[in-house]
Design a protein around this motif. Sequence first.
Motif, PDB file in Angstrom:
ATOM      1  N   TYR A  57       0.830  -1.208   0.000  1.00 37.05           N
ATOM      2  CA  TYR A  57       0.000   0.000   0.000  1.00 37.05           C
ATOM      3  C   TYR A  57       0.865   1.258   0.000  1.00 37.05           C
ATOM      4  CZ  TYR A  57      -3.980   3.013   0.716  1.00 37.05           C
ATOM      5  OH  TYR A  57      -4.940   3.977   0.536  1.00 37.05           O
ATOM      6  N   VAL A  58       1.961   1.226   0.738  1.00 35.92           N
ATOM      7  CA  VAL A  58       2.874   2.380   0.749  1.00 35.92           C
ATOM      8  C   VAL A  58       3.434   2.623  -0.651  1.00 35.92           C
ATOM      9  CG1 VAL A  58       5.120   3.195   1.575  1.00 35.92           C
ATOM     10  CG2 VAL A  58       3.475   2.224   3.186  1.00 35.92           C
ATOM     11  N   VAL A  59       3.790   1.536  -1.341  1.00 35.24           N
ATOM     12  CA  VAL A  59       4.292   1.666  -2.714  1.00 35.24           C
ATOM     13  C   VAL A  59       3.227   2.285  -3.609  1.00 35.24           C
ATOM     14  CG1 VAL A  59       5.065   0.398  -4.753  1.00 35.24           C
ATOM     15  CG2 VAL A  59       5.943  -0.217  -2.493  1.00 35.24           C
ATOM     16  N   MET A  60       1.985   1.814  -3.468  1.00 33.42           N
ATOM     17  CA  MET A  60       0.907   2.360  -4.289  1.00 33.42           C
ATOM     18  C   MET A  60       0.651   3.826  -3.968  1.00 33.42           C
ATOM     19  SD  MET A  60      -3.150   1.726  -4.263  1.00 33.42           S
ATOM     20  CE  MET A  60      -3.123   2.922  -2.922  1.00 33.42           C
ATOM     21  N   ALA A  61       0.652   4.167  -2.677  1.00 30.62           N
ATOM     22  CA  ALA A  61       0.435   5.558  -2.287  1.00 30.62           C
ATOM     23  C   ALA A  61       1.537   6.450  -2.841  1.00 30.62           C
ATOM     24  CB  ALA A  61       0.373   5.669  -0.761  1.00 30.62           C
ATOM     25  N   GLY A  62       2.769   5.954  -2.812  1.00 29.88           N
ATOM     26  CA  GLY A  62       3.871   6.711  -3.392  1.00 29.88           C
ATOM     27  C   GLY A  62       3.679   6.911  -4.882  1.00 29.88           C
ATOM     28  N   PHE A  63       3.194   5.867  -5.552  1.00 26.69           N
ATOM     29  CA  PHE A  63       2.916   5.980  -6.987  1.00 26.69           C
ATOM     30  C   PHE A  63       1.866   7.057  -7.250  1.00 26.69           C
ATOM     31  CE2 PHE A  63      -0.218   4.817 -10.229  1.00 26.69           C
ATOM     32  CZ  PHE A  63       0.559   4.903 -11.374  1.00 26.69           C
ATOM     33  N   VAL A  64       0.829   7.076  -6.428  1.00 28.51           N
ATOM     34  CA  VAL A  64      -0.234   8.071  -6.609  1.00 28.51           C
ATOM     35  C   VAL A  64       0.320   9.481  -6.449  1.00 28.51           C
ATOM     36  CG1 VAL A  64      -2.361   9.003  -5.602  1.00 28.51           C
ATOM     37  CG2 VAL A  64      -2.118   6.537  -5.941  1.00 28.51           C
TER      38      VAL A  64
END
Length: 251
Positions: A57-64
């Motif tokens: 989720y942290v990776v996805m949030a960073g992507f966003v």
Amino acid sequence: MIQLSRECSDDQGWQANVRLAGPDLAAGLLATLATACLNTWVFDLSNGYFLGVGFLYVVMAGFVLVSLPLSFGALDLGIANRVTLGRAALVLPLAGVTIQTPVISVIGYWWIILVATVAMILDGVDGWVARRRGPTVFGARFDMELDALLLLVLSVMVWQSGKVGLWVMLIGVLRYLFVAASWLRPSLAAELPASRRRKTICVVQGVVLLVCLGPIIPATMASIIAFVALAMLVSSFAVDVRWLLRPGQRC
């Protein structure tokens, strides 16, 4: 002075993006953890499962936050992107299950099919909303990356089920191989025209992988339909590659 002014502007843009996406990302995290809790009830997962899901989720949030334009020009992510974020709350916990590689029961496979089916339905919903409210480059990219991740997760699960050989993972990996190839051949990174054929085959891949996961589907049948789906996907990529490498394209 110009560089300092630009850095200040970028910092302000980042702060604006965090303020814009922060509440939605926080809500998405809660939804993701809720799905993860349900998964721990269905599957025999270790305590490290939540750490894995949290990392994803942290990776996805960073992507966003990285992918959002520094001046998104909106007060929030918008309904379509929120639906996509809701899909992520279903897909990321499933991805965490593949990392744990638990022994999955019949009920577990039906649960995977249910969760993935809901995620696919929401894919249609966010596309419908985006077309009516105006699509954005960020929204299209967010949606595409989540589609690719879901196919990767499902292809890994089909392989882990033992019904189909390791080759089935090509269904999930092929898109990432295409992206890697575009780094070596920049012309492959050019924008492709919209294609109903491409969208249809993408949906077919997801449906086929879900069918393969069905407990009532024997291994032989799963292998046959997975091979047909992979052949369709390879053919679709071949058409796109041929178009991108047509004479006149810059390398």
